[in-house]
Structures are given as C-alpha cells and as structure tokens.
Design an enzyme around this catalytic site. Structure first.
Site, PDB file in Angstrom:
ATOM      1  CB  ALA A   1      49.596  41.835  35.794  1.00  0.00           C
TER       2      ALA A   1
ATOM      3  NE  ARG B   1      54.418  36.025  40.921  1.00  0.00           N
ATOM      4  CZ  ARG B   1      53.569  36.915  41.318  1.00  0.00           C
ATOM      5  NH1 ARG B   1      52.914  37.643  40.843  1.00  0.00           N
ATOM      6  NH2 ARG B   1      53.660  36.706  42.909  1.00  0.00           N
TER       7      ARG B   1
ATOM      8  CD  GLN C   1      45.222  36.340  39.285  1.00  0.00           C
ATOM      9  OE1 GLN C   1      45.671  36.229  37.886  1.00  0.00           O
ATOM     10  NE2 GLN C   1      46.056  35.795  40.107  1.00  0.00           N
TER      11      GLN C   1
ATOM     12  CG  HIS D   1      44.122  40.341  43.466  1.00  0.00           C
ATOM     13  ND1 HIS D   1      44.969  39.955  42.857  1.00  0.00           N
ATOM     14  CD2 HIS D   1      43.751  39.148  44.612  1.00  0.00           C
ATOM     15  CE1 HIS D   1      45.164  38.398  43.063  1.00  0.00           C
ATOM     16  NE2 HIS D   1      44.546  38.021  44.014  1.00  0.00           N
TER      17      HIS D   1
ATOM     18  CB  CYS E   1      39.064  54.038  56.475  1.00  0.00           C
ATOM     19  SG  CYS E   1      39.663  54.061  58.114  1.00  0.00           S
TER      20      CYS E   1
ATOM     21  CB  CYS F   1      35.210  53.771  59.763  1.00  0.00           C
ATOM     22  SG  CYS F   1      35.765  54.753  58.580  1.00  0.00           S
TER      23      CYS F   1
ATOM     24  CB  CYS G   1      40.215  57.332  58.154  1.00  0.00           C
ATOM     25  SG  CYS G   1      38.702  57.611  58.301  1.00  0.00           S
TER      26      CYS G   1
ATOM     27  CG  ASN H   1      50.333  34.109  30.241  1.00  0.00           C
ATOM     28  OD1 ASN H   1      50.008  35.254  30.373  1.00  0.00           O
ATOM     29  ND2 ASN H   1      51.276  33.618  30.904  1.00  0.00           N
TER      30      ASN H   1
HETATM   31  P1  NAD Z   1      51.973  38.254  36.762  1.00  0.00           P
HETATM   32  O1  NAD Z   1      52.887  39.537  36.549  1.00  0.00           O
HETATM   33  O2  NAD Z   1      52.290  37.047  37.837  1.00  0.00           O
HETATM   34  O3  NAD Z   1      51.911  37.611  35.259  1.00  0.00           O
HETATM   35  C1  NAD Z   1      51.535  38.093  34.165  1.00  0.00           C
HETATM   36  C2  NAD Z   1      51.534  37.364  32.842  1.00  0.00           C
HETATM   37  O4  NAD Z   1      51.213  38.039  31.671  1.00  0.00           O
HETATM   38  C3  NAD Z   1      52.917  36.760  32.889  1.00  0.00           C
HETATM   39  O5  NAD Z   1      52.645  35.010  32.559  1.00  0.00           O
HETATM   40  C4  NAD Z   1      53.320  37.208  31.342  1.00  0.00           C
HETATM   41  O6  NAD Z   1      54.074  36.341  30.670  1.00  0.00           O
HETATM   42  C5  NAD Z   1      52.058  37.375  30.855  1.00  0.00           C
HETATM   43  N1  NAD Z   1      51.892  38.598  29.877  1.00  0.00           N
HETATM   44  C6  NAD Z   1      52.736  39.780  29.877  1.00  0.00           C
HETATM   45  N2  NAD Z   1      52.207  40.722  28.881  1.00  0.00           N
HETATM   46  C7  NAD Z   1      51.347  40.030  28.141  1.00  0.00           C
HETATM   47  C8  NAD Z   1      50.750  40.148  27.004  1.00  0.00           C
HETATM   48  N3  NAD Z   1      50.809  41.438  26.304  1.00  0.00           N
HETATM   49  N4  NAD Z   1      49.856  39.249  26.405  1.00  0.00           N
HETATM   50  C9  NAD Z   1      49.894  37.887  27.043  1.00  0.00           C
HETATM   51  N5  NAD Z   1      50.247  37.737  28.141  1.00  0.00           N
HETATM   52  C10 NAD Z   1      51.278  38.605  28.621  1.00  0.00           C
HETATM   53  O7  NAD Z   1      50.366  38.473  36.945  1.00  0.00           O
HETATM   54  P2  NAD Z   1      49.202  37.695  37.861  1.00  0.00           P
HETATM   55  O8  NAD Z   1      49.522  36.586  37.502  1.00  0.00           O
HETATM   56  O9  NAD Z   1      48.074  38.516  37.042  1.00  0.00           O
HETATM   57  O10 NAD Z   1      49.349  38.058  39.091  1.00  0.00           O
HETATM   58  C11 NAD Z   1      50.144  39.142  39.692  1.00  0.00           C
HETATM   59  C12 NAD Z   1      49.302  40.009  40.750  1.00  0.00           C
HETATM   60  O11 NAD Z   1      49.599  41.226  40.506  1.00  0.00           O
HETATM   61  C13 NAD Z   1      47.569  39.842  40.552  1.00  0.00           C
HETATM   62  O12 NAD Z   1      47.263  39.304  41.731  1.00  0.00           O
HETATM   63  C14 NAD Z   1      47.123  41.412  40.246  1.00  0.00           C
HETATM   64  O13 NAD Z   1      46.488  41.794  41.421  1.00  0.00           O
HETATM   65  C15 NAD Z   1      48.523  42.530  40.546  1.00  0.00           C
HETATM   66  N6  NAD Z   1      48.890  42.976  39.185  1.00  0.00           N
HETATM   67  C16 NAD Z   1      47.725  43.941  38.805  1.00  0.00           C
HETATM   68  C17 NAD Z   1      47.901  44.702  37.825  1.00  0.00           C
HETATM   69  C18 NAD Z   1      46.913  45.388  36.941  1.00  0.00           C
HETATM   70  O14 NAD Z   1      46.100  45.818  37.565  1.00  0.00           O
HETATM   71  N7  NAD Z   1      47.160  45.885  35.717  1.00  0.00           N
HETATM   72  C19 NAD Z   1      49.656  44.996  37.261  1.00  0.00           C
HETATM   73  C20 NAD Z   1      50.344  44.288  37.945  1.00  0.00           C
HETATM   74  C21 NAD Z   1      49.914  43.417  39.053  1.00  0.00           C
END
Ligand code: NAD
Length: 261
Positions: free
Chosen positions: A28, A40, A105, A125, A133, A136, A158, A223
């Site tokens: 994310a 998070r 993810q 994910h 659905c 189906c 659906c 990160n």
């Molecule tokens: P997470 O929310 O657990 O962690 C995100 C990490 O990214 C954190 O450690 C944070 O410090 C870091 N971060 C935030 N902004 C940043 C930046 N600009 N540069 C570098 N690092 C940065 O996310 P996760 O570990 O990917 O897991 C959470 C779940 O959330 C995943 O399974 C995903 O499916 C889902 N998710 C997806 C989205 C999306 O599609 N954009 C958004 C939110 C959550």
C-alpha cells in the site's frame, strides 16, 4: 545523510543493471502518494474502519451492507487516483527490460495504469476496480455495483442468488492459488528483489520475500517504517517511494547509457 542515500541508490542501480530476473514487490505504501491511504499507518484505513471478515460477509446481510459502505466511501479516491513517480519509475525499469514482474499486494490497478502489461502484474489480493459474484464467479464492473447501491440496493446480489463482492481477498478468504504459485516461482528465481511500501506483515504474502532471500536474491527495501526483513536487506532505504524510485531509475539509465558508449 544524502550522500549515504546516493551511495545506496548507486549500489541498487548497479545490481539492477546486471540484468535478469529482477522482481518488484509492492504494498500500500507505493500508492499513498497517489492519494490512496495505506492500512496501518496513522490516519490509514484501519483507523477509520474495521475489516469485514469473509465468513461474516457470507453469513450476514448487515456485514455486507457495512462492507459496501466502506467500499463506497473509498470509491471516489480510488477512481481518481493516478500512478505517481514511484509507479512510473518501476514501469520505466520494466520498459528497459530490467524488471521481470511486479508482485503486488495492492488492489488499485495503478501498476497497470503506469504501463506495465497486466500479465506482468501479479495481484495477490485481487483488484477493487471490479466485483465478482461469490456464487457463479461472474465479473461485474464496479460502476454497475456503485449504481445499484446509489439506487438503494445496499448489499447487491447476482441474478444467480450469489453475493456481489469486490474482486479482492478479504481477511479469512483463501489466497488465489495461481497468483501465489507465480509469485513464489518469480521470487525463488529473483536476482534483485525490491520491496516497496509494505510493512511485510500481512501473511501469506509477506512470506514471499523470504523465498527470494533463501535463494540468494539481493534484497532491497524502500519503506518509510520498519519491516521484519530489515536486517536481511542488502540495501535498506527508509524513505518515500516517490522520491527514491525515480532516483534509482535515473541512475540505472545513466549506467546503461555509459555501458553503450
Ligand atoms: P500496510 O498498510 O501494512 O503498510 C504500508 C507500508 O508502506 C508502511 O510500512 C508505511 O510505512 C509504508 N509507506 C507509506 N507511505 C509510503 C511511501 N510514500 N513510501 C514508502 N513507504 C511508504 O500495507 P501492506 O503491507 O501493503 O499491507 C496491507 C494490505 O492492505 C495489503 O494486503 C493490500 O491488499 C491492502 N491495501 C491496498 C491498498 C492499495 O491497493 N493501494 C491500500 C491500502 C491497503
């Protein structure tokens, strides 16, 4: 400090240009700079909503209404989000033939929007731009679901009687087998494995970098906060993906031009 980061960027770029089987793994954090909050971090999605578990979704209409209410609130940000400099930098590396695939993810489709072909993006994910659905397995556009909810159908179903759900993996729902297999294979064969914007806490996806390191991959983590793999990283940069990735790509381009002379 800046010198140290530049030094790390040079090391990463040198490894990437050695060529072959480089894999990017995103969470994310790569999309926060596109305006999509992560889960998070402070102010992230879990500060505002609670996750609806898959078995609740399947067994309770109230849970399905709650699920779609959350999705609807996130929908406007999602449809206007565009790839940011980090997505674009990764796409440029792919275009240079230096990235084999992106394992993500994320469910936002921004890697595909940045120009990486869909078959090179392994979505662990799912993708929230479409619905499916639960009966189906038919795919339905999110726009159609959105329209029905706006008309007062708060937990749309659906024609077959199944429930419409975002085509994403909820807590408690099985991971997609094919994607997990592809991700495992890619990681086992990775030369450089680059993690961008993930806490590396969500399992089983978070185990994937371990497959890469066990097979001797060069592990890079970009990160903002700590991850359980920080000690295993060959290069760790705690910085913003949108600042760091374009610098890596710029350095790779410079090295490649140098090689051509
Ligand atoms: P997470 O929310 O657990 O962690 C995100 C990490 O990214 C954190 O450690 C944070 O410090 C870091 N971060 C935030 N902004 C940043 C930046 N600009 N540069 C570098 N690092 C940065 O996310 P996760 O570990 O990917 O897991 C959470 C779940 O959330 C995943 O399974 C995903 O499916 C889902 N998710 C997806 C989205 C999306 O599609 N954009 C958004 C939110 C959550």
């Amino acid at each position: 400090m800046e010198n140290k980061i530049n030094e790390k960027i040079s090391i990463i770029a040198r490894e990437i240009t050695k060529g072959g089987n480089n894999v990017v793994f995103t969470g994310a954090g790569i999309s926060t700079e596109s305006g999509i909050p992560d889960f998070r971090s402070k102010g992230g999605i879990w500060d505002k909503y609670r996750p609806v578990y898959f078995d609740e979704f399947m067994s309770s209409k109230m849970a399905r209404i709650e699920y779609w209410k959350m999705k609807e609130e996130l929908y406007p940000d999602l449809i206007k989000a565009k790839p940011n400099p980090a997505h674009i930098a990764v796409a440029e590396l792919h275009e240079m033939g230096l990235i084999e695939a992106v394992i993500t993810q994320n469910i936002d489709g921004l890697h595909q929007d940045s120009g990486i072909p869909s078959e090179r993006v392994i979505e662990l994910h799912g993708n929230t731009r479409r619905a499916r659905c639960t009966g189906c397995q038919r795919i339905i556009s999110l726009d159609e679901v959105h329209r029905r909810i706006e008309q007062g159908d708060l937990a749309p179903e659906c024609e077959c009687g199944g429930y419409l759900k975002s085509d994403t993996i909820s807590f408690g729902q099985a991971m997609p087998v094919e994607e997990m297999e592809k991700a495992t294979d890619l990681s086992r064969n990775a030369y450089v494995f680059i993690v961008i914007g993930s806490t590396l806490l969500v399992h089983p996806a978070a185990a994937i970098p371990g497959y890469a390191t066990t097979n001797g991959a060069f592990l890079v983590i970009v990160n903002l906060s700590e991850t359980p793999y920080d000690d295993a990283a060959d290069v760790l940069i705690q910085g913003k993906a949108g600042d760091i990735l374009p610098e890596i790509t710029k350095e790779v381009r410079r090295l490649k031009e140098h090689q051509c002379k």
